[in-house]
Design a protein around this motif. Sequence first.
Motif, mmCIF file in Angstrom:
data_model
loop_
_atom_site.group_PDB
_atom_site.id
_atom_site.type_symbol
_atom_site.label_atom_id
_atom_site.label_comp_id
_atom_site.label_asym_id
_atom_site.label_seq_id
_atom_site.Cartn_x
_atom_site.Cartn_y
_atom_site.Cartn_z
ATOM 1 N N LYS A 1 -3.467 5.688 -1.622
ATOM 2 C CA LYS A 1 -4.398 4.744 -0.997
ATOM 3 C C LYS A 1 -5.049 5.367 0.239
ATOM 4 N N GLU A 2 -4.244 6.078 1.041
ATOM 5 C CA GLU A 2 -4.776 6.758 2.232
ATOM 6 C C GLU A 2 -5.844 7.777 1.836
ATOM 7 N N LYS B 1 5.322 14.253 4.299
ATOM 8 C CA LYS B 1 5.812 12.875 4.329
ATOM 9 C C LYS B 1 7.193 12.765 3.670
ATOM 10 N N TYR C 1 -9.045 6.250 0.628
ATOM 11 C CA TYR C 1 -9.844 5.750 1.745
ATOM 12 C C TYR C 1 -10.587 6.890 2.430
ATOM 13 N N GLU C 2 -9.899 8.023 2.608
ATOM 14 C CA GLU C 2 -10.521 9.179 3.268
ATOM 15 C C GLU C 2 -11.659 9.759 2.435
ATOM 16 N N GLU D 1 1.301 4.662 -1.891
ATOM 17 C CA GLU D 1 0.780 4.391 -0.551
ATOM 18 C C GLU D 1 -0.038 5.571 -0.031
ATOM 19 N N PHE D 2 0.445 6.773 -0.312
ATOM 20 C CA PHE D 2 -0.288 7.956 0.130
ATOM 21 C C PHE D 2 -1.615 8.077 -0.616
#
Length: 482
Positions: free
Chosen positions: A285-286, A240, A289-290, A282-283
């Motif tokens: 948070k991803e 990223k 979630y995973e 932000e990453f």
Amino acid sequence: MNKFNSIDDLKKIQIFNNFLKLTEIPRPSFKEKRVSDFLKNWAEKLNLIFKQDNNFNLLILKEGQNGGENKEPLILQAHLDMVCQKKDGFSFDFDKDPIPVQINDDELNTGGKTTLGADNGIGVAIIMSILEDKEISHPPITAIFTTVEEDDFSGVNNLSKDWIIGNRAINIDNSKDNEIISGSNGGAGVTLSIKVNRQNRKFANTFKIKVGGFLGGHSGEDISKGRGNAIIVLSRLLEKLKNNIEVLDINGGTFRLAIPRESFAIISTNLDKNELNNILSEFEKEIHYEYNSFSDTIYISSEDSNSDQKAIKSEDFYKIINIIKLYPNGVFEVDPKNHVVISSNNLGEIKIEDNCVKFINEIRAMEKSQVEYTYNKISTIADIYNGSLEIYAKYPGWRFNPDSKLRKDYKELFEKELNKKIEIKVSPAGLESGYLLEKKPNLDIISVGPNHTGLHSPSESANIPSIINFYEVFKVFLSQIN
């Protein structure tokens, strides 16, 4: 079952007294001389016959007693070494320091500081307790303590065939008291090395970015449990950021046999700290979630770095990211009959040494051909990116024996005494039983043991009631075995 409020209370039980002695003796793989010598001197004081070989494997013989004198000998086997993992930031030297054991309710552990060494110290302690007990009835005992099981199996690989006295054996290296392991995967360690070049160009801001808080665990037993891999997550983050960074260093995992819990990279960037942290947030948070089942432990952080290393050339940095994307990792095949993983790979470490990035992993599979196939996948990556490969620490699989009398007898007695169903399993991990069978093909062998969890991670914990119950029933089994 009595509650044990202190380590001193626990020492009053012989198994734990023996195990706690082992926790005071450093015993990483390849450094087992001290613990082997300890057991050798211990056996000498008990007037038992013993032998120690050049690999510090130890053989101890005890005659049958109290009605078991004329029975067929029984081999009891465990390994002396332990996996050495510690919590990130905890100051501890596995070559010098005693394991920081503590009691939490019914569990013996380290409070998440280091591995406990119940794998396989509990097995060693059980065999020690049998060897020194003059009251129980048992057949002649061949006790075999091996070395370097947690790395390259060189202890059991170099074990003399003459030490395998008897046609039946119990490996006490399982971690569930309601299981009998009757087969296991083979495997090998593999290191892929890629040369990297450095450049003078470097951005103004330098940070250490870190991915951590993953659960880790045993690269065989836990590979199918969705625990993530901190190296792979870090590579996703770096991808990223790739248009805004140069990479100075990258490091992840600590051992190929443990699923990586943490990884980090040192980067220079044209982003300021706030911009970088916004991307990291932000990453994160991803990733939360995973991995929502344990997201509260996962973190992605940055801190200022004063590293004076030169940056890796961009094309080599991209090469590292692409290799991780292509790298075979995780579960490849599951046996549909018994639902056990029969082919997998763990990318356990990445590090840069002497301008070479090294990808270190453990292949596991039931069949030699499956190990070779995964190796060939990695070999293809090496060919594409002009890398070199090293394969080592090969060990054989252990095929299931449908006609095991020892397994049948053990299952019947333990189900009766423990009043619960004992399941027959094939392990996705590697065990020394495969080597013993290579040396003595007609050997009837099983692997059993009491409950302990979190193997190969600082969360390792041994269940006190399970260990006590297992040992009491095991003594009954020894008295009744024909």
